[in-house]
Design an enzyme around this catalytic site. Sequence first.
Site, PDB file in Angstrom:
ATOM      1  N   LYS A  78      14.562   7.049 -20.147  1.00  0.00           N
ATOM      2  CA  LYS A  78      13.496   6.811 -21.128  1.00  0.00           C
ATOM      3  C   LYS A  78      12.252   7.571 -20.701  1.00  0.00           C
ATOM      4  O   LYS A  78      11.899   7.552 -19.514  1.00  0.00           O
ATOM      5  CB  LYS A  78      13.208   5.308 -21.219  1.00  0.00           C
ATOM      6  CG  LYS A  78      12.208   4.911 -22.326  1.00  0.00           C
ATOM      7  CD  LYS A  78      12.006   3.396 -22.397  1.00  0.00           C
ATOM      8  CE  LYS A  78      11.094   2.995 -23.555  1.00  0.00           C
ATOM      9  NZ  LYS A  78      10.884   1.538 -23.641  1.00  0.00           N
ATOM     10  N   SER A 159      11.264  -0.458 -28.371  1.00  0.00           N
ATOM     11  CA  SER A 159      10.780   0.896 -28.183  1.00  0.00           C
ATOM     12  C   SER A 159      11.799   1.841 -27.551  1.00  0.00           C
ATOM     13  O   SER A 159      11.652   3.053 -27.652  1.00  0.00           O
ATOM     14  CB  SER A 159       9.537   0.882 -27.293  1.00  0.00           C
ATOM     15  OG  SER A 159       9.877   0.476 -25.973  1.00  0.00           O
ATOM     16  N   SER A 183      12.101  -4.575 -26.135  1.00  0.00           N
ATOM     17  CA  SER A 183      12.339  -3.133 -26.280  1.00  0.00           C
ATOM     18  C   SER A 183      13.638  -2.626 -25.686  1.00  0.00           C
ATOM     19  O   SER A 183      13.987  -1.462 -25.882  1.00  0.00           O
ATOM     20  CB  SER A 183      11.178  -2.344 -25.663  1.00  0.00           C
ATOM     21  OG  SER A 183      10.085  -2.337 -26.538  1.00  0.00           O
TER      22      SER A 183
END
Lengths: 495, 483, 98
Positions: A78, A159, A183
């Site tokens: 990420k 997210s 998330s």
Amino acid sequence: MHPTDFTLRGALDALTEGTISSVELTQAHLDGIAKLNPRLNAYVTVTAEKALAAARASDERRAAGQVGALEGIPLAIKDLFCTAGTRTTAGSRILDSFVPPYESTVSQKLLDDGAVFLGKANLDEFAMGSSNTTSASGPVENPWSRANDPDTRLVPGGSSGGSAAAVAARLALGATATDTGGSIRQPAAFCGIAGIKPTYGRCSRFGIVAFASSLDQAGPVARTVEDCAILLKSMAGFDPKDSTSADLPVPDFARACERGVKGLRIGVPKEYRLDGMAPEIVALWEQGLQWLRDAGAETVEISLPHAKYALPTYYIVAPAEASSNLARYDGVRFGTRVTEPGSDLRDLYERTRAAGFGPEVRRRIMIGTYVLSAGYYDAYYLKAQKVRALIRRDFENAYAAVDAIVTPATPSAAFGMNEKQDDPVAMYLNDIFTVTANLAGLPGLAVPAGLDAQGLPLGLQVIGRAFDEETVFAVGRTLERAADFTALPRLRAGA
Amino acid sequence: MSYTIEGRTGPWELVIGLEIHAQVISEAKLFSGAATEFGAEPNSQVSFIDAGFPGMLPVINAECVAQAVRTGLGLNAQVNLWSRFDRKNYFYADLPQGFQISQFAHPIIGEGAVEITLADGVTKTIGITRLHLEQDAGKSLHDQHATKSFIDLNRSGVALMEIVSEPDMRSPEEAGAYLTKIRQILRYLGTCDGNMDEGSMRADVNVSVRKAGEGFRTRCEVKNVNSIRFVMQAVEAEARRQIEVWEAGDEVFQETRLFDTARGITRSMRSKEDAHDYRYFPEPDLPPLVLESDWVEALKAALPELPDVRRARYVAMGLSPYDAHVLTLEKETAVFFETVAKGRDAKLAANWVTGDFFAALNRLKRDVADPPVTAENLGALLDLISDKTLSGSLAKQVFEAMLETGKAPGEIVEERGLKQVTDTGAIEAVVAQVMAANADKVAEYRSGKEKLFGFFVGQTMKAMQGKGNPALVNEVVKTALAG
Amino acid sequence: MSLDTATIRRIASLARIRLDESEVQQAQAEINGILGWIEQLQEVDTEGVEPMAGGSPVAQARARLRPDVVNDGGQADAILANAPDRQGEYFGVPKVVE
């Protein structure tokens, strides 16, 4: 079998048996990325050359008998984890040129165990969002689509939408993600994969771009519960560089997956039976509880009386901390600077931050600034931290009677890219089932458990006691086995 | 009579409180492993933590905590076993994180008190409100470029103790004495070097004025005053400004001001105009700071002797309160004195250290840390006085020679033959010569003009080139004149 | 509670985010919507409740202290490498008047 169809466990076995090399495995994923990423936008940065070099080095290590726990496994990282020498944007324009000279502890641990990084996964800007539509690099598309409406592009959740979409579309065997209010679990559920947010303090936050310090926790997403367990084992562990890191040994999570649930008491919070909840969500939840009973667990109704205040509590605490954490993006030491001729320092700050942050980030910074400002601190922030203590206490009380709690992961399946974009509060409701675990610091795992009427994946969530991820994995694996989730997204490598 | 400033409308009292920022003596910074040394190349002592890079996290330095606790103990203050760090949010070029990590709601040290001594010997107790740990900001240089300021983050993250006083001071002298006292205590404790030139100690001075019998009026804060003299000047300048404002029928507004040392006035600080809403909240990256009482007790047991205790001990040794005060002002002076006095007459040692030795330091512009004669040599000189090898005046000659040559006193006495004559026979011979040469004066003395006694002593000493033992010379002259 | 445009401007200024006139109105509507929704927290009885201080699920979490050792710094180039306006060994900003 196409190399991208391996589970992480399966790939490790194949590498051990020598039926595939890390270079072959990595190349297959890079090919998939080249083909699908232009559409999915799951990766912000693809580090193909570095990945192949790392894969070659891994194959050499393996040949020399040095085999790490993740030796040769291609992963997506990420883009919130700082990676030394590789641009790290946090999905924000304000960091679009930032190249960290340091590596996050979690990604370093993965490298130390032999993992290969394919690139940096897209995300909502500064991890603020539930749809991955706020990224400065553009939205991520969910590789799944509705059976009766294949042209409507769906969000992957957020997210960690890039991480989840990449793993679901077979563009990585697993990915790192972070979870501040849901998330990891919400995008995992939307993309039909597994993801765990471990206990606060289990993974070091050092080197992860901070959103809300008291809520942020790193964790993995992968296609199976066991793959998550393998990844978490590598990611977790005490780090003296993070004062909130827990100085505890890291259990063998993969082994815990096979413990079974016989004799476990599973809590079912009555407050989560929301009015107007989609019938298929209710049915899936009931089905999951039945699977657990069938496997020898007992289900018990519990009460989390303050759970209904979790989201408003979160929307005070998280923006407050974010408003402070994001003050460092001021165009002085790193990142993008925006000035006009004659700008003074203040003007530089205001222009840089107005242009560098997207609307959702600006909105949350402003809310956070307001709730901390003189005269409002007690009414908002302090009040929220007290309610948060009550939420934690609710869980403590519940865990006197149960070993784990099972809930739906999300109130709905993935929605369309143009839906829910105009009403921030409607968007925030996505996290209604996940956010309590962040507020209380507890581990939460999302497991794909079924499909809705339109063929979209739905997930269940397992919440555990603090630092008892093992029970969470045991329950999650039992649900996974019973659900036998074999459906595949339409967009995927090797298809 | 209390201190007042005379305005057009009559006398005004001053109310003064100090916030002293003292840099903690430690190898590394409060939250990072970067060095704290003064004067390094710009940005060379900076970790990514100090520069507020993404993903960086603070970890507390144990020694900085210990130093704060030692200081709290030295200020007779409450040590809080549970304290917490908060974030103080504001934007500034040399504040990389956009917040300062400080202790706002729960400081590590609570209330305490110190006693100050004023010039007239009067003592006064000044209350300490609190002491907390916080990180320093970086440094902005405004004179390197026509249109830019330059930022150096070497100081960013260095541990500071902010010591907040009660508004107990009423004159520039008291403010100066208080700052002096705090500096003295910190230097004794070894928790801050007190070096105000290098910025390791600086004060924010809160000043208000009022008419006798009033409550408090609005105060202003004069920021970053970096010497004791400037603190006293800033207090007076700011008080006079406020008196003028009030007397003009205007109102003093609470604000942050700077002391312009060149012009001796305070002026409003533009950059701090809207910095008042600091949005404090608990630092989520740091759990609470919890101390064990055993640990605090161990620090307490290992504390060095503090100036007040030392001063009392000196008085008990027979020193005057004034000498005791002067000798304990600086720890180095006290250590020097004690080396000189060890096994010797303490009063004699005190007289020499505060007298000839201090005078020599002044004259030669030297420091007690770098003395022109060593404490050991000065002690040896006192031994030569005590065993009557040297008279007082000879000793002064020898001391001057020690300053010039750095040699030990015994060596100088040997080389220059400055040894005192204590042989009674030799003295009697000289006295006899003097009396023979001054027979008229002998007669005068014997007829009752006894004040001529000093003349004979002087003549004898002169004849002996000052080397006669004064007591013996007196005795012999007296006997001889008595005939 | 509903924030007026002056408050919105003040918050934006505190947060150092430039807002155009058109953006003030929009921000006001959105922020008031969120704050209105958050308002429900006021109904919770929190009398005598110790607020949570950090994210730890363990109520007695305490800070760990590190030894006083210099093991960082000495990397001015790395510190300055990402600077938008590097001035020699310094970060450059528009001149600040104190």
